[in-house]
Design a protein around this motif. Structure first.
Motif, PDB file in Angstrom:
ATOM      1  N   ARG A 128      16.561   9.042   6.797  1.00 36.41           N
ATOM      2  CA  ARG A 128      16.327   8.339   5.526  1.00 36.41           C
ATOM      3  C   ARG A 128      16.575   6.844   5.687  1.00 36.41           C
ATOM      4  NH1 ARG A 128      19.578  11.171   1.089  1.00 36.41           N
ATOM      5  NH2 ARG A 128      18.179  12.847   1.758  1.00 36.41           N
ATOM      6  N   PRO A 129      15.662   5.994   5.155  1.00 40.40           N
ATOM      7  CA  PRO A 129      15.883   4.541   5.226  1.00 40.40           C
ATOM      8  C   PRO A 129      17.180   4.144   4.533  1.00 40.40           C
ATOM      9  CG  PRO A 129      13.627   5.028   4.545  1.00 40.40           C
ATOM     10  CD  PRO A 129      14.376   6.321   4.517  1.00 40.40           C
ATOM     11  N   SER A 130      17.804   3.090   5.040  1.00 42.71           N
ATOM     12  CA  SER A 130      19.098   2.663   4.508  1.00 42.71           C
ATOM     13  C   SER A 130      18.989   1.907   3.193  1.00 42.71           C
ATOM     14  CB  SER A 130      19.815   1.773   5.539  1.00 42.71           C
ATOM     15  OG  SER A 130      19.016   0.625   5.838  1.00 42.71           O
ATOM     16  N   ARG A 131      17.775   1.506   2.846  1.00 44.37           N
ATOM     17  CA  ARG A 131      17.570   0.783   1.590  1.00 44.37           C
ATOM     18  C   ARG A 131      16.178   1.085   1.064  1.00 44.37           C
ATOM     19  NH1 ARG A 131      14.278  -3.564   1.928  1.00 44.37           N
ATOM     20  NH2 ARG A 131      13.820  -4.489   3.973  1.00 44.37           N
ATOM     21  N   THR A 132      15.792   0.434  -0.027  1.00 40.80           N
ATOM     22  CA  THR A 132      14.479   0.659  -0.608  1.00 40.80           C
ATOM     23  C   THR A 132      13.587  -0.557  -0.403  1.00 40.80           C
ATOM     24  OG1 THR A 132      15.291  -0.161  -2.722  1.00 40.80           O
ATOM     25  CG2 THR A 132      15.375   2.216  -2.354  1.00 40.80           C
ATOM     26  N   LEU A 133      12.306  -0.360  -0.604  1.00 39.00           N
ATOM     27  CA  LEU A 133      11.346  -1.453  -0.457  1.00 39.00           C
ATOM     28  C   LEU A 133      11.294  -2.285  -1.729  1.00 39.00           C
ATOM     29  CD1 LEU A 133       8.331   0.415   1.206  1.00 39.00           C
ATOM     30  CD2 LEU A 133       9.834  -1.252   2.304  1.00 39.00           C
ATOM     31  N   THR A 134      11.341  -3.602  -1.575  1.00 36.70           N
ATOM     32  CA  THR A 134      11.226  -4.490  -2.729  1.00 36.70           C
ATOM     33  C   THR A 134       9.763  -4.593  -3.142  1.00 36.70           C
ATOM     34  OG1 THR A 134      10.879  -6.490  -1.419  1.00 36.70           O
ATOM     35  CG2 THR A 134      13.162  -5.849  -1.871  1.00 36.70           C
ATOM     36  N   LEU A 135       9.556  -5.169  -4.316  1.00 34.64           N
ATOM     37  CA  LEU A 135       8.202  -5.389  -4.794  1.00 34.64           C
ATOM     38  C   LEU A 135       7.407  -6.248  -3.821  1.00 34.64           C
ATOM     39  CD1 LEU A 135       6.001  -5.322  -6.951  1.00 34.64           C
ATOM     40  CD2 LEU A 135       7.143  -7.206  -8.098  1.00 34.64           C
ATOM     41  N   PHE A 136       8.021  -7.301  -3.319  1.00 34.98           N
ATOM     42  CA  PHE A 136       7.314  -8.222  -2.425  1.00 34.98           C
ATOM     43  C   PHE A 136       6.968  -7.534  -1.108  1.00 34.98           C
ATOM     44  CE2 PHE A 136       6.947 -12.279   0.056  1.00 34.98           C
ATOM     45  CZ  PHE A 136       5.897 -12.796  -0.688  1.00 34.98           C
ATOM     46  N   GLU A 137       7.864  -6.685  -0.609  1.00 35.34           N
ATOM     47  CA  GLU A 137       7.587  -5.956   0.631  1.00 35.34           C
ATOM     48  C   GLU A 137       6.428  -4.975   0.433  1.00 35.34           C
ATOM     49  OE1 GLU A 137      12.034  -5.992   2.691  1.00 35.34           O
ATOM     50  OE2 GLU A 137      11.521  -4.446   1.235  1.00 35.34           O
ATOM     51  N   ARG A 138       6.409  -4.319  -0.706  1.00 30.00           N
ATOM     52  CA  ARG A 138       5.305  -3.390  -0.975  1.00 30.00           C
ATOM     53  C   ARG A 138       3.983  -4.137  -1.061  1.00 30.00           C
ATOM     54  NH1 ARG A 138       7.780   1.574  -4.371  1.00 30.00           N
ATOM     55  NH2 ARG A 138       9.963   1.143  -3.959  1.00 30.00           N
ATOM     56  N   LEU A 139       4.028  -5.307  -1.673  1.00 30.27           N
ATOM     57  CA  LEU A 139       2.813  -6.112  -1.785  1.00 30.27           C
ATOM     58  C   LEU A 139       2.311  -6.515  -0.397  1.00 30.27           C
ATOM     59  CD1 LEU A 139       0.826  -7.389  -3.694  1.00 30.27           C
ATOM     60  CD2 LEU A 139       2.374  -9.321  -3.962  1.00 30.27           C
ATOM     61  N   ASN A 140       3.225  -6.931   0.481  1.00 33.71           N
ATOM     62  CA  ASN A 140       2.844  -7.298   1.851  1.00 33.71           C
ATOM     63  C   ASN A 140       2.246  -6.108   2.593  1.00 33.71           C
ATOM     64  OD1 ASN A 140       3.493 -10.019   1.843  1.00 33.71           O
ATOM     65  ND2 ASN A 140       5.631  -9.650   2.367  1.00 33.71           N
ATOM     66  N   ILE A 141       2.849  -4.943   2.431  1.00 31.88           N
ATOM     67  CA  ILE A 141       2.362  -3.741   3.107  1.00 31.88           C
ATOM     68  C   ILE A 141       0.960  -3.397   2.615  1.00 31.88           C
ATOM     69  CG2 ILE A 141       2.710  -1.245   3.317  1.00 31.88           C
ATOM     70  CD1 ILE A 141       5.764  -1.866   3.298  1.00 31.88           C
ATOM     71  N   SER A 142       0.754  -3.491   1.307  1.00 33.83           N
ATOM     72  CA  SER A 142      -0.570  -3.167   0.765  1.00 33.83           C
ATOM     73  C   SER A 142      -1.629  -4.122   1.303  1.00 33.83           C
ATOM     74  CB  SER A 142      -0.534  -3.205  -0.763  1.00 33.83           C
ATOM     75  OG  SER A 142      -0.339  -4.525  -1.245  1.00 33.83           O
ATOM     76  N   ILE A 143      -1.276  -5.388   1.469  1.00 35.36           N
ATOM     77  CA  ILE A 143      -2.225  -6.361   2.029  1.00 35.36           C
ATOM     78  C   ILE A 143      -2.511  -6.045   3.488  1.00 35.36           C
ATOM     79  CG2 ILE A 143      -2.518  -8.798   2.635  1.00 35.36           C
ATOM     80  CD1 ILE A 143      -0.966  -9.479   0.074  1.00 35.36           C
ATOM     81  N   ASP A 144      -1.460  -5.660   4.238  1.00 39.34           N
ATOM     82  CA  ASP A 144      -1.672  -5.261   5.643  1.00 39.34           C
ATOM     83  C   ASP A 144      -2.696  -4.139   5.747  1.00 39.34           C
ATOM     84  OD1 ASP A 144       0.178  -7.106   6.525  1.00 39.34           O
ATOM     85  OD2 ASP A 144       1.830  -5.681   6.635  1.00 39.34           O
ATOM     86  N   VAL A 145      -2.518  -3.100   4.918  1.00 38.54           N
ATOM     87  CA  VAL A 145      -3.417  -1.944   4.966  1.00 38.54           C
ATOM     88  C   VAL A 145      -4.823  -2.351   4.529  1.00 38.54           C
ATOM     89  CG1 VAL A 145      -3.852   0.364   4.054  1.00 38.54           C
ATOM     90  CG2 VAL A 145      -1.508  -0.350   4.560  1.00 38.54           C
ATOM     91  N   ALA A 146      -4.914  -3.163   3.484  1.00 39.55           N
ATOM     92  CA  ALA A 146      -6.224  -3.609   2.999  1.00 39.55           C
ATOM     93  C   ALA A 146      -6.958  -4.411   4.075  1.00 39.55           C
ATOM     94  CB  ALA A 146      -6.063  -4.438   1.731  1.00 39.55           C
ATOM     95  N   CYS A 147      -6.223  -5.261   4.774  1.00 40.65           N
ATOM     96  CA  CYS A 147      -6.840  -6.090   5.822  1.00 40.65           C
ATOM     97  C   CYS A 147      -7.421  -5.235   6.945  1.00 40.65           C
ATOM     98  CB  CYS A 147      -5.816  -7.073   6.384  1.00 40.65           C
ATOM     99  SG  CYS A 147      -5.444  -8.459   5.295  1.00 40.65           S
ATOM    100  N   VAL A 148      -6.693  -4.207   7.340  1.00 41.52           N
ATOM    101  CA  VAL A 148      -7.197  -3.399   8.454  1.00 41.52           C
ATOM    102  C   VAL A 148      -8.400  -2.565   8.005  1.00 41.52           C
ATOM    103  CG1 VAL A 148      -5.825  -1.282   8.212  1.00 41.52           C
ATOM    104  CG2 VAL A 148      -6.431  -2.092  10.465  1.00 41.52           C
ATOM    105  N   LEU A 149      -8.424  -2.114   6.751  1.00 44.15           N
ATOM    106  CA  LEU A 149      -9.589  -1.389   6.254  1.00 44.15           C
ATOM    107  C   LEU A 149     -10.803  -2.313   6.161  1.00 44.15           C
ATOM    108  CD1 LEU A 149      -8.138   0.965   3.498  1.00 44.15           C
ATOM    109  CD2 LEU A 149      -8.918   1.566   5.778  1.00 44.15           C
ATOM    110  N   GLU A 150     -10.560  -3.552   5.712  1.00 43.76           N
ATOM    111  CA  GLU A 150     -11.659  -4.516   5.674  1.00 43.76           C
ATOM    112  C   GLU A 150     -12.211  -4.731   7.084  1.00 43.76           C
ATOM    113  OE1 GLU A 150     -12.580  -9.106   4.232  1.00 43.76           O
ATOM    114  OE2 GLU A 150     -10.603  -8.552   4.989  1.00 43.76           O
ATOM    115  N   TYR A 151     -11.309  -4.838   8.052  1.00 41.54           N
ATOM    116  CA  TYR A 151     -11.736  -5.010   9.456  1.00 41.54           C
ATOM    117  C   TYR A 151     -12.577  -3.814   9.908  1.00 41.54           C
ATOM    118  CZ  TYR A 151     -11.263  -4.861  14.556  1.00 41.54           C
ATOM    119  OH  TYR A 151     -11.522  -4.750  15.890  1.00 41.54           O
ATOM    120  N   LEU A 152     -12.127  -2.608   9.633  1.00 37.63           N
ATOM    121  CA  LEU A 152     -12.845  -1.414  10.053  1.00 37.63           C
ATOM    122  C   LEU A 152     -14.204  -1.306   9.374  1.00 37.63           C
ATOM    123  CD1 LEU A 152      -9.940   1.194   9.950  1.00 37.63           C
ATOM    124  CD2 LEU A 152     -10.992   0.228  11.993  1.00 37.63           C
ATOM    125  N   HIS A 153     -14.257  -1.666   8.100  1.00 36.10           N
ATOM    126  CA  HIS A 153     -15.487  -1.496   7.330  1.00 36.10           C
ATOM    127  C   HIS A 153     -16.513  -2.596   7.582  1.00 36.10           C
ATOM    128  CE1 HIS A 153     -13.186   1.001   4.055  1.00 36.10           C
ATOM    129  NE2 HIS A 153     -13.185   1.559   5.248  1.00 36.10           N
TER     130      HIS A 153
END
Length: 1012
Positions: free
Chosen positions: A805-830
């Motif tokens: 189990r992770p020692s802490r939780t994800l902040t709003l800003f971290e989640r936003l960064n993660i979502s952008i990372d995933v979106a960028c790689v999908l844009e690259y693939l597509h």
């Protein structure tokens, strides 16, 4: 005993009051002043030993005893703390400290003021709850603590203040339930608990508050059916209950029970059923607002009887329906409501032809919004009668026919929103008469003809959006002279000619989109004067010549010049654009060296394919190298150069042959050795540099021990592996070859990943195709190891074993960064791969996080390479009866046998976004039937965004409100647009990337501004 103590205390207070003198009051006030912040004490400069007490600022004394009876310091912006000495002003009847900046707590000593009738402490920074001693102020008739941070619960002792007429406790972060004792306050006329965190139902005892005139319970988390107690408040004039969780249906005789209502605001709840027709019996009704509920049926035409009706707001319900007859009859009825200034019934299911009577609505009508319904027919010719109209929304309907010329009579109009209909014909030139127009949205219709030059008269225009029509002719110079323009999109039309030089006058322009027209000629130099430009889209035209000097556009983020006939070299100043996020120069005639500095280091945001004379650039662009041409110095030098080139070529050829021979010999020896061990390691991935055997993997995973088990998926199990010699940790995915489709999954993943590279893809290091020690086939894929595990375990830690189990939780800003990372790689693939790749199984468990929580998409076992020229072949090779994906994340069209496409990934990404920021899986037990995660979020936006947000986000130290609420709303809206049911309605990944990055920038700027 309590009564005896209370009487004793009151008697003591009475004796103490007569023992005190005006000198006591004076010293009490001086002590109060000493607690005021020093920079504000000058506002109380008259409080001294020279000026008489009764002449002090804000002080009023009694006529006989000269004691302080009223202290009014409201609005002086005083700071500091409220001194306990305030309790010594024993003759005080009214205390007003509202609209200041006092902090700390309300002193317990306020309870000593037994003569107090009015207490105003609203709009401060007080905390620590309401002091229990306040119960001693039995004469209180007004208690106003609005807009502080008192917190805690609403004390039951308030029920003892039976003389209260007004109780204002809004915006204080109170929690818990309302006390039953509030039913004792039978003299109450005004009661406000708005903007708190109160929950539960409304106590039935509050039915005794029959004198109530104003009741405000809005912006809380109250639940249960519409409160029965409210129906007993027959004197009620204003009822505000919006943004709660009330459910059930309204009583049919609602209007008969509350006959004096002026304002009824009960939007953003879960109220169902039909609108009671008896509401039309309330002759005093002026404001009726019930948006964001689940109301059904028709809008009662009887509302036409309510002569004083000014606002009718019923948007975002389920009113109407294709089987509802007369769903638009209410419009004709409302022509009798001559004071009506707002009619908003958008986002319902209203069917039928738009009645011509709409042009006969009130001459006072300011807002008319019928957006997002199923309204057909055409806009009436007499619509110009509504001369007071400021906002007119009819977008996303089924309207046909032309725009009436009488639109030009709407001289007060600010917003005209008609996008996504079937309106045809030309834009009437009379539209230029709407000189106050700021936003004109006509996109996605069937308009044709030329753009009227009269638009240039709309000198306040900010947004002009006319894309996706059939406009022809040239771009009028007059439009390019509207200096206020911020957004100008004319994409996907049939426009010809050049881009007018007057474009340089658009100094406020942020976005210019002219994609896919027939524009030609050279781009004007004046383009470089649009200093506010952030997005410049000129793709798919016939512009030629070089790119003009646009070096002044230092804030530009996205530039698309692709698919034109532009030539020359890539301007060097582009590398200095620090804000640049995307630049597409593909399919032109550019030549020369591609820069490698600045943003051009990042091949994921720079597109230059289709320019055969370009060279250099970063390796990922896969361009030919640039050879510098030395200046010729006679034939001797030329001949020498040829000899050198030939010699080098021969030497390189010899070395290459030697290298191939050495590799072949090494491979042959290894093959023999592995055959002796009954192993045949190999790789299908020619690009990968390592060859790893079954034995190596077995040793590195300690015999595939469960202690090294990371997780399992559809086709295999993932282990952590350590190679001591290289001191390298990797992740090994061992395929379960007994599972149908596993071998195809292995091939699909190899085929998908062998030629693609992106920083947000999990790097596939090599593969093992071998035989295990029992003689069985063995297949494994070896990836770089992600130390922070999967996004799934971070979003749902309660489902993870404690050791992982992770020692802490994800902040709003971290989640936003993660979502952008995933979106960028999908844009690259597509978009940016040589051939489009569909991942087909995007979900949180397939998003892995590295040391700094950067996201990497993994598991391409279902991936499809969407080759245009031979798609069927690859579908047959890689598919086993269609895409399975994962329940909840797989696009709905896949479940119906739909064809594989990148739109399916967009749907999965949308669900991923909603899950990341709501904390709820799409398979949560809350959802079933037609009630999905998508609907759950959709019905909550925008007002109830904090209700559906993951509570972990809201408890990680960020202040609730902007930018958190605003950020959440915008991100969830992106998610909703991505997971629309129809694939064609989904947001493209490139657009999703842009919107999420925009959210991050706004969020970051807001937080940075708050810190300063």
């Amino acid at each position: 005993m309590r009564l005896f103590l209370l009487l004793s205390f009151s008697g003591f207070m009475l004796l103490e009051a007569y023992r005190f003198t005006d000198e006591t009051d004076k010293q009490a006030l001086l002590q109060f002043k000493s607690q005021v912040s020093e920079d504000k004490q000058k506002l109380l400069s008259s409080w001294n030993n020279v000026v008489p007490l009764c002449n002090w600022t804000g002080v009023t004394c009694g006529h006989k005893h000269k004691r302080v009876t009223l202290l009014n310091l409201g609005g002086l912006q005083l700071g500091g703390m409220i001194s306990p000495s305030i309790g010594n002003l024993s003759f005080l009847k009214s205390l007003n400290l509202e609209n200041n900046s006092f902090g700390g707590t309300i002193p317990q000593e306020v309870g000593n003021l037994f003569r107090l009738e009015h207490l105003f402490m609203g709009i401060n920074f007080l905390k620590g709850g309401i002091p229990a001693t306040l119960v001693n102020c039995s004469r209180l008739s007004i208690l106003d603590l609005f807009s502080n941070s008192l917190g805690q619960g609403v004390p039951s002792e308030l029920g003892s203040l039976t003389k209260l007429v007004a109780l204002h406790l809004a915006r204080n972060n109170f929690k818990g339930k309302l006390p039953v004792s509030l039913g004792n306050l039978t003299s109450l006329i005004q009661l406000s608990f708005a903007e708190n965190s109160l929950e539960g139902g409304i106590p039935d005892d509050m039915a005794r508050l029959t004198q109530m005139v104003t009741l405000d319970l809005s912006l809380n988390s109250f639940s249960g059916v519409f409160p029965p107690a409210v129906y007993n408040m027959s004197s009620l004039e204003s009822l505000y209950m919006f943004h709660n969780r009330f459910s059930g249906i309204l009583k049919p005789d609602f209007g008969n029970l509350l006959p004096k209502l002026h304002d009824l605001y009960i939007g953003s709840n879960s109220i169902a059923g039909v609108i009671p027709t008896t509401l039309a019996n309330i002759s005093t009704l002026q404001m009726l607002s019930m948006p964001y509920n689940s109301l059904t049926g028709n809008i009662p035409p009887s509302f036409g009887k309510v002569q004083k009706l000014r606002v009718l707001s019923l948007y975002s319900n389920s009113l109407g329906g294709h089987d509802s007859l007369g769903a638009l009859e209410f419009i004709s009825a409302l022509t009798n409501c001559t004071q009506l200034h707002t009619l908003n019934v958008a986002n319902n299911t209203l069917w039928g032809d738009l009645p011509t009577s709409i042009a006969n609505l009130s001459m006072n009508l300011i807002e008319l919004n019928l957006d997002s319904n199923f309204i057909s027919g055409s806009i009436p010719h007499d619509i110009g009668n509504l001369k007071s109209l400021q906002t007119f929304w009819l977008g996303r309907n089924l309207l046909t026919g032309p725009l009436p010329t009488s639109l030009g009579k709407l001289s007060e109009l600010v917003v005209l929103y008609l996008l996504s209909n079937r309106i045809s014909g030309e834009i009437p030139s009379s539209i230029g008469n709407i000189t106050r127009l700021e936003k004109l949205y006509l996109s996605s219709n069937s308009f044709e003809g030329t753009i009227p030059p009269s638009l240039g008269k709309c000198s306040h225009l900010l947004h002009l959006v006319i894309e996706d029509n059939k406009f022809s002719g040239t771009i009028p110079r007059e439009v390019m002279q509207i200096s206020t323009l911020v957004l100008l999109t004319m994409s996907n039309n049939l426009l010809t000619g050049s881009l007018p030089n007057d474009v340089g006058r658009l100094e406020q322009l942020g976005t210019l989109a002219l994609v896919h027209n027939k524009l030609s000629g050279k781009l004007p130099e004046a383009l470089g004067k649009c200093l506010s430009m952030e997005r410049l889209y000129l793709r798919g035209n016939s512009f030629d010549g070089t790119i003009p000097d646009i070096s002044g556009l230092m804030g530009v983020k996205e530039v698309d010049f692709s698919n034109n006939n532009l030539s020359g070299s890539i301007p060097g100043y582009l590398v200095k654009f620090k804000s640049l996020e995307y630049v597409n120069l593909s399919y032109n005639n550019f030549e020369g060296k591609v820069p490698t500095e600045g943003k051009f280091k990042n091949a994921t945001i720079v597109l230059v394919s289709g320019n055969k004379n370009l060279c250099g650039g970063v390796l990922e662009l896969k361009l030919k190298p640039c050879f510098s041409q030395a200046t010729a110095k006679g034939t001797k030098h030329s001949s020498l150069k040829k000899k050198v080139v030939i010699g080098v070529s021969v030497s390189m050829s010899f070395l290459l042959l030697l290298f191939i021979a050495s590799v072949s010999l090494y491979w042959f020896k290894n093959r023999k050795k592995n055959k002796t061990n009954e192993e045949t390691p190999s790789t299908t991935l020619g690009a990968f540099h390592e060859m790893i055997s079954y034995g190596d993997l077995r040793n590195a995973t300690d015999g595939f021990s469960s202690s090294n088990l990371i997780g399992s998926g559809s086709f295999g199990t993932v282990f952590k592996a350590l190679f001591p010699a290289e001191n390298k940790v990797v992740a090994v995915k061992v395929l379960n070859l007994h599972r149908r489709g596993a071998m195809k999954s292995f091939r699909a993943e190899c085929e998908s990943l062998k030629d693609i590279r992106h920083r947000n893809l999990v790097k596939l290091l090599t593969a093992c195709s071998s035989i295990d020690f029992q003689g069985n086939e063995f297949r494994a894929l070896i990836y770089e190891f992600m130390p922070n595990g999967s996004l799934d375990m971070w979003l749902h830690p309660e489902e993870v074993e404690e050791i992982h189990r992770p020692s802490r939780t994800l902040t709003l800003f971290e989640r936003l960064n993660i979502s952008i990372d995933v979106a960028c790689v999908l844009e690259y693939l597509h978009v940016h791969c040589h051939e489009a790749v569909a991942h087909c199984d995007l979900k949180p468990s397939n998003v892995l996080l590295d040391d700094d929580l950067t996201a990497h998409v993994s598991d391409f076992g279902l991936a499809r390479i969407l080759l245009k020229f031979d798609q069927d072949y690859f579908l047959n090779q890689l598919s086993s009866g269609g895409v399975r994906g994962t329940i909840g994340y797989a696009a709905p069209e896949y479940g119906m046998g739909g064809q594989i496409s990148i739109h399916g990934d967009v749907y999965s990404f949308g669900i991923l976004l909603l899950e990341m920021f709501s904390g709820k899986r799409p398979t949560n037990e809350l959802f079933g039937g037609n009630f999905t995660l998508h609907n759950y979020i959709k019905y909550a936006l925008p007002e109830r965004v904090l209700e559906v947000a993951d509570e972990i986000i809201l408890h990680n130290g960020l202040r609730i409100g902007f930018p958190v609420a605003e950020c959440l709303k915008m991100v969830l809206e992106v998610g909703l647009k991505c997971c629309e049911e129809s694939p064609m309605n989904r947001l493209a990944m490139s657009e999703a990337v842009k919107e999420l990055i925009s959210v991050r920038e706004r969020f970051f700027k807001a937080r940075r501004g708050a810190r300063h």
